[in-house]
Design a protein around this motif. Structure first.
Motif, PDB file in Angstrom:
ATOM      1  N   UNK A 213      -3.599 -15.998   6.731  1.00 27.07           N
ATOM      2  CA  UNK A 213      -4.238 -16.330   5.458  1.00 27.07           C
ATOM      3  C   UNK A 213      -3.165 -16.512   4.393  1.00 27.07           C
ATOM      4  N   UNK A 214      -3.187 -17.641   3.708  1.00 21.00           N
ATOM      5  CA  UNK A 214      -2.234 -17.872   2.623  1.00 21.00           C
ATOM      6  C   UNK A 214      -2.338 -16.806   1.538  1.00 21.00           C
ATOM      7  N   UNK A 215      -3.507 -16.196   1.418  1.00 25.77           N
ATOM      8  CA  UNK A 215      -3.748 -15.259   0.331  1.00 25.77           C
ATOM      9  C   UNK A 215      -3.387 -13.817   0.677  1.00 25.77           C
ATOM     10  N   UNK A 216      -2.834 -13.583   1.845  1.00 28.95           N
ATOM     11  CA  UNK A 216      -2.518 -12.187   2.176  1.00 28.95           C
ATOM     12  C   UNK A 216      -1.447 -11.635   1.236  1.00 28.95           C
ATOM     13  N   UNK A 217      -0.592 -12.493   0.698  1.00 28.14           N
ATOM     14  CA  UNK A 217       0.462 -12.034  -0.206  1.00 28.14           C
ATOM     15  C   UNK A 217      -0.132 -11.487  -1.495  1.00 28.14           C
ATOM     16  N   UNK A 218      -1.068 -12.236  -2.097  1.00 23.44           N
ATOM     17  CA  UNK A 218      -1.647 -11.762  -3.359  1.00 23.44           C
ATOM     18  C   UNK A 218      -2.517 -10.532  -3.142  1.00 23.44           C
ATOM     19  N   UNK A 219      -3.201 -10.459  -1.998  1.00 25.48           N
ATOM     20  CA  UNK A 219      -4.018  -9.271  -1.720  1.00 25.48           C
ATOM     21  C   UNK A 219      -3.140  -8.031  -1.646  1.00 25.48           C
ATOM     22  N   UNK A 220      -2.024  -8.148  -0.945  1.00 20.28           N
ATOM     23  CA  UNK A 220      -1.135  -6.998  -0.799  1.00 20.28           C
ATOM     24  C   UNK A 220      -0.393  -6.687  -2.094  1.00 20.28           C
ATOM     25  N   UNK A 221      -0.097  -7.718  -2.878  1.00 21.17           N
ATOM     26  CA  UNK A 221       0.503  -7.502  -4.192  1.00 21.17           C
ATOM     27  C   UNK A 221      -0.467  -6.754  -5.105  1.00 21.17           C
ATOM     28  N   UNK A 222      -1.736  -7.123  -5.061  1.00 20.88           N
ATOM     29  CA  UNK A 222      -2.743  -6.436  -5.869  1.00 20.88           C
ATOM     30  C   UNK A 222      -2.842  -4.971  -5.462  1.00 20.88           C
ATOM     31  N   UNK A 223      -2.761  -4.720  -4.163  1.00 19.31           N
ATOM     32  CA  UNK A 223      -2.780  -3.332  -3.696  1.00 19.31           C
ATOM     33  C   UNK A 223      -1.634  -2.547  -4.311  1.00 19.31           C
ATOM     34  N   UNK A 224      -0.448  -3.143  -4.340  1.00 21.05           N
ATOM     35  CA  UNK A 224       0.699  -2.436  -4.921  1.00 21.05           C
ATOM     36  C   UNK A 224       0.521  -2.218  -6.416  1.00 21.05           C
ATOM     37  N   UNK A 225      -0.109  -3.174  -7.107  1.00 26.31           N
ATOM     38  CA  UNK A 225      -0.368  -3.023  -8.543  1.00 26.31           C
ATOM     39  C   UNK A 225      -1.370  -1.895  -8.796  1.00 26.31           C
ATOM     40  N   UNK A 226      -2.385  -1.799  -7.951  1.00 24.85           N
ATOM     41  CA  UNK A 226      -3.354  -0.711  -8.095  1.00 24.85           C
ATOM     42  C   UNK A 226      -2.683   0.639  -7.879  1.00 24.85           C
ATOM     43  N   UNK A 227      -1.850   0.713  -6.862  1.00 30.65           N
ATOM     44  CA  UNK A 227      -1.148   1.965  -6.580  1.00 30.65           C
ATOM     45  C   UNK A 227      -0.273   2.353  -7.773  1.00 30.65           C
ATOM     46  N   UNK A 228       0.434   1.374  -8.343  1.00 31.70           N
ATOM     47  CA  UNK A 228       1.294   1.646  -9.496  1.00 31.70           C
ATOM     48  C   UNK A 228       0.493   2.142 -10.693  1.00 31.70           C
ATOM     49  N   UNK A 229      -0.780   1.707 -10.775  1.00 33.41           N
ATOM     50  CA  UNK A 229      -1.643   2.128 -11.874  1.00 33.41           C
ATOM     51  C   UNK A 229      -2.334   3.461 -11.601  1.00 33.41           C
ATOM     52  N   UNK A 230      -2.038   4.067 -10.466  1.00 33.60           N
ATOM     53  CA  UNK A 230      -2.618   5.360 -10.143  1.00 33.60           C
ATOM     54  C   UNK A 230      -3.949   5.304  -9.422  1.00 33.60           C
ATOM     55  N   UNK A 231      -4.316   4.133  -8.908  1.00 41.53           N
ATOM     56  CA  UNK A 231      -5.581   3.986  -8.183  1.00 41.53           C
ATOM     57  C   UNK A 231      -5.340   4.248  -6.700  1.00 41.53           C
ATOM     58  N   UNK A 232      -6.015   5.234  -6.105  1.00 45.37           N
ATOM     59  CA  UNK A 232      -5.854   5.465  -4.664  1.00 45.37           C
ATOM     60  C   UNK A 232      -6.226   4.198  -3.886  1.00 45.37           C
ATOM     61  N   UNK A 233      -5.302   3.687  -3.108  1.00 47.34           N
ATOM     62  CA  UNK A 233      -5.486   2.377  -2.489  1.00 47.34           C
ATOM     63  C   UNK A 233      -4.984   2.371  -1.060  1.00 47.34           C
ATOM     64  N   UNK A 234      -5.783   1.789  -0.172  1.00 49.62           N
ATOM     65  CA  UNK A 234      -5.397   1.562   1.216  1.00 49.62           C
ATOM     66  C   UNK A 234      -5.351   0.052   1.434  1.00 49.62           C
ATOM     67  N   UNK A 235      -4.374  -0.411   2.205  1.00 51.26           N
ATOM     68  CA  UNK A 235      -4.283  -1.836   2.505  1.00 51.26           C
ATOM     69  C   UNK A 235      -4.066  -2.003   4.004  1.00 51.26           C
ATOM     70  N   UNK A 236      -4.825  -2.917   4.591  1.00 59.68           N
ATOM     71  CA  UNK A 236      -4.738  -3.196   6.018  1.00 59.68           C
ATOM     72  C   UNK A 236      -4.552  -4.698   6.220  1.00 59.68           C
ATOM     73  N   UNK A 237      -3.501  -5.080   6.950  1.00 57.31           N
ATOM     74  CA  UNK A 237      -3.361  -6.487   7.328  1.00 57.31           C
ATOM     75  C   UNK A 237      -3.819  -6.628   8.782  1.00 57.31           C
ATOM     76  N   UNK A 238      -4.759  -7.528   9.002  1.00 58.29           N
ATOM     77  CA  UNK A 238      -5.340  -7.716  10.330  1.00 58.29           C
ATOM     78  C   UNK A 238      -4.663  -8.883  11.027  1.00 58.29           C
TER      79      UNK A 238
END
Length: 271
Positions: A213-238
């Motif tokens: 998926x071309x969008x896997x980069x932005x999805x994973x980037x968003x996960x890192x942004x949430x983590x940086x903001x203190x939001x408990x976040x799990x990310x899975x690449x399938x």
């Protein structure tokens, strides 16, 4: 309200007043066995311009059956006839309806999750932000499957590096132009969540991305942004999954169910 039933779920449809027109909701209700059910609001994919309640059926059914939870799938208004913020506000009104009817459904309005695939992932996380800001109700968890998060499309993978992508950059751009016809909307935090600098206070997140998926980069980037903001976040690449496949991908849906079981735990019903 129309009602059908499979062996494990009671499925009903209802029309409610949306932001700009009547919209349909599809309710998936498992047998509660005396427990107060958590709630999940679900948004189908389709790039803001297509899609239907039927497209969401496999995911909504699986979440309702396996969590178990009362799942309400939202038939939101589509662009370009109904651009931003119609779909998002439809989701808000759908959640208001759900909260108002939770007790009658044996469900807990204080344990609500939100989920979506593709454009539905955008609507899910943006609705969580709207709910945080308005304070009328609170989401306890969000699950995003191959979400569309970046209208600027500056965080996409190189098409040459993706094996047989089923969502191209040109198609993605057309969808964003239909949903966000005004250039000023492309940075709006309720339309471009990856651009938001106000991610703190969003609910715990599960983000599922797909290898092809071309969008896997932005999805994973968003996960890192949430983590940086203190939001408990799990990310899975399938692996060996594409953008469109992720909405019905068995492993991804199993992760969503596991996530909601953890974040929306079972609760005994008061007598």
């Amino acid at each position: 309200m129309q009602s059908t039933r499979d062996s494990t779920l009671s499925i009903e449809e209802v029309s409610i007043t949306g932001h700009a027109q009547l919209i349909r909701l599809r309710s998936y209700h498992p047998a509660s066995k005396g427990a107060l059910l958590p709630i999940v609001i679900y948004f189908h994919g389709g790039g803001f311009v297509r899609g239907s309640l039927d497209m969401a059926d496999a995911a909504a059914s699986a979440i309702a059956r396996e969590t178990p939870a009362w799942v309400v799938s939202v038939g939101y208004s589509l662009s370009p006839a109904f651009p931003f913020p119609a779909a998002l506000e439809d989701g808000y009104r759908a959640t208001q309806w759900v909260v108002a009817n939770a007790r009658a459904q044996g469900a807990d309005a204080k344990r609500i999750g939100v989920a979506g695939h593709d454009a539905g992932g955008n609507l899910a996380t943006c609705l969580a932000a709207v709910a945080r800001d308005r304070g009328e109700f609170v989401f306890a968890a969000q699950a995003l499957l191959a979400p569309l998060l970046d209208p600027s499309m500056t965080r996409m993978a190189d098409e040459k590096e993706i094996v047989d992508p089923d969502l191209g950059a040109s198609e993605c751009a057309q969808c964003y132009r239909a949903y966000l016809p005004n250039a000023s909307q492309w940075l709006h935090p309720y339309a471009a969540p990856i651009e938001s600098r106000r991610l703190a206070g969003l609910p715990p997140a599960l983000i599922a991305s797909a290898q092809h998926d071309l969008l896997h980069v932005e999805a994973e980037k968003y996960a890192s942004e949430l983590i940086a903001a203190g939001v408990p976040t799990e990310v899975m690449r399938h692996g060996n999954a594409s953008h469109h496949e992720l909405g019905t991908h068995p492993a991804a849906l199993a992760d969503v169910v596991s996530f909601f079981k953890k974040r929306l735990p079972a609760k005994a019903q008061r007598r």
